[in-house]
Write a protein that holds these residues in place. Structure first.
Motif, mmCIF file in Angstrom:
data_model
loop_
_atom_site.group_PDB
_atom_site.id
_atom_site.type_symbol
_atom_site.label_atom_id
_atom_site.label_comp_id
_atom_site.label_asym_id
_atom_site.label_seq_id
_atom_site.Cartn_x
_atom_site.Cartn_y
_atom_site.Cartn_z
ATOM 1 N N MET A 1 -28.393 1.838 -14.510
ATOM 2 C CA MET A 1 -27.034 1.448 -14.114
ATOM 3 C C MET A 1 -26.820 1.755 -12.639
ATOM 4 N N ARG A 2 -26.116 0.829 -11.973
ATOM 5 C CA ARG A 2 -25.731 1.004 -10.580
ATOM 6 C C ARG A 2 -24.208 1.035 -10.490
ATOM 7 N N LYS A 3 -23.695 1.397 -9.326
ATOM 8 C CA LYS A 3 -22.247 1.496 -9.138
ATOM 9 C C LYS A 3 -21.562 0.140 -9.281
ATOM 10 N N ILE A 4 -20.365 0.182 -9.872
ATOM 11 C CA ILE A 4 -19.585 -1.042 -10.025
ATOM 12 C C ILE A 4 -18.102 -0.669 -10.044
ATOM 13 N N ILE A 5 -17.258 -1.668 -9.854
ATOM 14 C CA ILE A 5 -15.802 -1.490 -9.855
ATOM 15 C C ILE A 5 -15.209 -2.439 -10.889
ATOM 16 N N ASP A 6 -14.316 -1.913 -11.716
ATOM 17 C CA ASP A 6 -13.585 -2.753 -12.669
ATOM 18 C C ASP A 6 -12.462 -3.424 -11.887
ATOM 19 N N ALA A 7 -12.589 -4.727 -11.657
ATOM 20 C CA ALA A 7 -11.680 -5.444 -10.770
ATOM 21 C C ALA A 7 -10.362 -5.850 -11.421
ATOM 22 N N HIS A 8 -10.210 -5.541 -12.727
ATOM 23 C CA HIS A 8 -8.952 -5.918 -13.388
ATOM 24 C C HIS A 8 -8.825 -5.167 -14.707
ATOM 25 N N ILE A 9 -7.919 -4.202 -14.721
ATOM 26 C CA ILE A 9 -7.681 -3.413 -15.935
ATOM 27 C C ILE A 9 -6.203 -3.043 -15.981
ATOM 28 N N HIS A 10 -5.638 -3.011 -17.187
ATOM 29 C CA HIS A 10 -4.247 -2.575 -17.367
ATOM 30 C C HIS A 10 -4.289 -1.090 -17.751
ATOM 31 N N LEU B 1 -11.087 1.572 -10.352
ATOM 32 C CA LEU B 1 -10.348 0.724 -11.282
ATOM 33 C C LEU B 1 -9.223 0.044 -10.514
ATOM 34 N N ILE B 2 -9.196 -1.285 -10.511
ATOM 35 C CA ILE B 2 -8.061 -2.024 -9.969
ATOM 36 C C ILE B 2 -7.094 -2.232 -11.128
ATOM 37 N N THR B 3 -6.007 -1.469 -11.139
ATOM 38 C CA THR B 3 -5.085 -1.509 -12.276
ATOM 39 C C THR B 3 -3.874 -2.384 -11.952
ATOM 40 N N VAL B 4 -3.693 -3.429 -12.742
ATOM 41 C CA VAL B 4 -2.635 -4.411 -12.503
ATOM 42 C C VAL B 4 -1.376 -4.062 -13.291
ATOM 43 N N SER B 5 -0.248 -4.588 -12.813
ATOM 44 C CA SER B 5 1.047 -4.269 -13.416
ATOM 45 C C SER B 5 1.659 -5.493 -14.074
ATOM 46 N N GLU B 6 2.476 -5.234 -15.105
ATOM 47 C CA GLU B 6 3.122 -6.315 -15.852
ATOM 48 C C GLU B 6 4.568 -6.540 -15.443
ATOM 49 N N HIS B 7 5.207 -5.500 -14.917
ATOM 50 C CA HIS B 7 6.612 -5.557 -14.523
ATOM 51 C C HIS B 7 6.910 -4.268 -13.753
ATOM 52 N N LEU B 8 8.182 -4.025 -13.453
ATOM 53 C CA LEU B 8 8.536 -2.876 -12.623
ATOM 54 C C LEU B 8 8.127 -1.548 -13.251
ATOM 55 N N GLU B 9 8.432 -1.344 -14.524
ATOM 56 C CA GLU B 9 8.089 -0.083 -15.172
ATOM 57 C C GLU B 9 6.582 0.134 -15.192
ATOM 58 N N SER B 10 5.846 -0.942 -15.433
ATOM 59 C CA SER B 10 4.383 -0.893 -15.401
ATOM 60 C C SER B 10 3.894 -0.510 -14.005
ATOM 61 N N ALA B 11 4.509 -1.093 -12.987
ATOM 62 C CA ALA B 11 4.138 -0.777 -11.600
ATOM 63 C C ALA B 11 4.381 0.697 -11.291
ATOM 64 N N ARG B 12 5.499 1.215 -11.770
ATOM 65 C CA ARG B 12 5.799 2.638 -11.546
ATOM 66 C C ARG B 12 4.737 3.526 -12.204
ATOM 67 N N LYS B 13 4.345 3.166 -13.414
ATOM 68 C CA LYS B 13 3.319 3.940 -14.124
ATOM 69 C C LYS B 13 1.988 3.884 -13.383
ATOM 70 N N ASN B 14 1.629 2.691 -12.908
ATOM 71 C CA ASN B 14 0.350 2.553 -12.203
ATOM 72 C C ASN B 14 0.350 3.313 -10.881
ATOM 73 N N GLU C 1 -14.784 -7.493 -14.556
ATOM 74 C CA GLU C 1 -13.582 -6.818 -15.036
ATOM 75 C C GLU C 1 -13.689 -6.580 -16.539
ATOM 76 N N THR C 2 -12.735 -5.774 -17.047
ATOM 77 C CA THR C 2 -12.605 -5.621 -18.498
ATOM 78 C C THR C 2 -11.311 -6.228 -19.033
ATOM 79 N N ASP C 3 -10.259 -6.262 -18.206
ATOM 80 C CA ASP C 3 -8.921 -6.627 -18.673
ATOM 81 C C ASP C 3 -8.469 -5.685 -19.784
ATOM 82 N N GLY C 4 -9.055 -4.478 -19.827
ATOM 83 C CA GLY C 4 -8.685 -3.513 -20.846
ATOM 84 C C GLY C 4 -7.207 -3.173 -20.789
ATOM 85 N N PRO C 5 -6.647 -2.802 -21.916
ATOM 86 C CA PRO C 5 -7.292 -2.517 -23.201
ATOM 87 C C PRO C 5 -7.504 -3.725 -24.119
ATOM 88 N N TRP C 6 -7.461 -4.936 -23.557
ATOM 89 C CA TRP C 6 -7.723 -6.124 -24.372
ATOM 90 C C TRP C 6 -9.048 -5.956 -25.117
#
Length: 258
Positions: free
Chosen positions: A1-10, A34-47, A204-209
């Motif tokens: 395994m080599r280094k990698i970045i999860d480009a899209h995760i919730h 981890l690039i963590t994306v937001s769904e709305h304002l509350e999600s953005a605050r959590k991230n 990406e994983t798009d986790g927790p999908w």
């Protein structure tokens, strides 16, 4: 395994125990960020809080399109939050158009979503931040037209699916896509990997999908990306080390990670 970045995760959608588990396993699983994306304002605050707590978590702020449009007050608060925290965010996202919502409700009007997406594109361009897009099938050409209208190229279409003509258009425009672990068992994604240039690809994983196939009933974790990397190498007929090097470098460059 080599280094990698999860480009899209919730990352904010995992519970606290799951978040700690993922963070604790990052080093051994060679996940550098981890690039963590937001769904709305509350999600953005959590991230934002998660990013302040964990140094390898990079937040993006936006409004996921697979929900009701925000009220004027909600949108005003979101713009204010993004404006106040623009130096702390890695990108605008997740934003886009409501393809799956429209499949369930064909009477849903898209105009308001198109207008909101255009606002996000102009804001991303103003801030010179990448924009992370939820735009699949017939929504992708609409999104491409908006990006072209505003001459903005720094676009990341996550978990993309679409027709050949749109794929060719996206390649020509220099847009990035990211590949999920379902590349192991979905022919549609395998064909996309075959066509799309490696130089415009992330993972990406798009986790927790949750995923099927070899990942059925497993919690989605960034380490699943390594299986996707091997499959990409197999499809592209390129040594897996080269796949790792190229995708890792591109993700860091695209998101301007030091």
């Amino acid at each position: 395994m080599r280094k990698i970045i999860d480009a899209h995760i919730h990352f904010d959608l995992y519970n606290e125990q799951e978040q700690i588990q993922i963070i604790q396993h990052m080093k051994q699983d060679q996940i550098e960020g981890l690039i963590t994306v937001s769904e709305h304002l509350e999600s953005a605050r959590k991230n934002l809080k998660l990013a302040q707590k964990f140094p390898n978590v990079f937040p993006a702020f936006g409004y996921h399109p697979e929900q009701k449009l925000p009220t004027d007050e909600e949108l005003s608060q979101l713009w204010e939050f993004i404006d106040n925290n623009q130096e702390k965010m890695i990108a605008i996202g997740e934003v886009g158009l409501p393809y799956y919502q429209r499949k369930e409700n064909q009477s849903l009007k898209i105009d308001g979503y198109v207008e909101l997406l255009e606002q996000f594109i102009t804001f991303a361009k103003k801030l010179q931040k990448p924009i992370i897009l939820h735009a699949v099938y017939e929504d992708a050409p609409v999104t491409c037209s908006l990006l072209e209208k505003h001459s903005y190229q720094k676009a990341h279409f996550h978990w993309f699916k679409g027709d050949k003509k749109t794929v060719e258009r996206m390649i020509e425009n220099g847009y990035f896509i990211s590949i999920t672990p379902d590349v192991l068992y979905e022919q549609e994604i395998q064909q996309l990997v075959k066509i799309y240039p490696l130089e415009q690809m992330m993972v990406e994983t798009d986790g927790p999908w949750p995923f099927e196939g070899p990942f059925e009933k497993e919690m989605t974790e960034p380490k699943m990306i390594h299986h996707a990397m091997k499959k990409i190498a197999e499809i592209k007929r390129i040594p897996v080390d080269s796949i790792y090097d190229t995708i890792y470098y591109q993700t860091k460059t695209f998101y301007e990670l030091s």
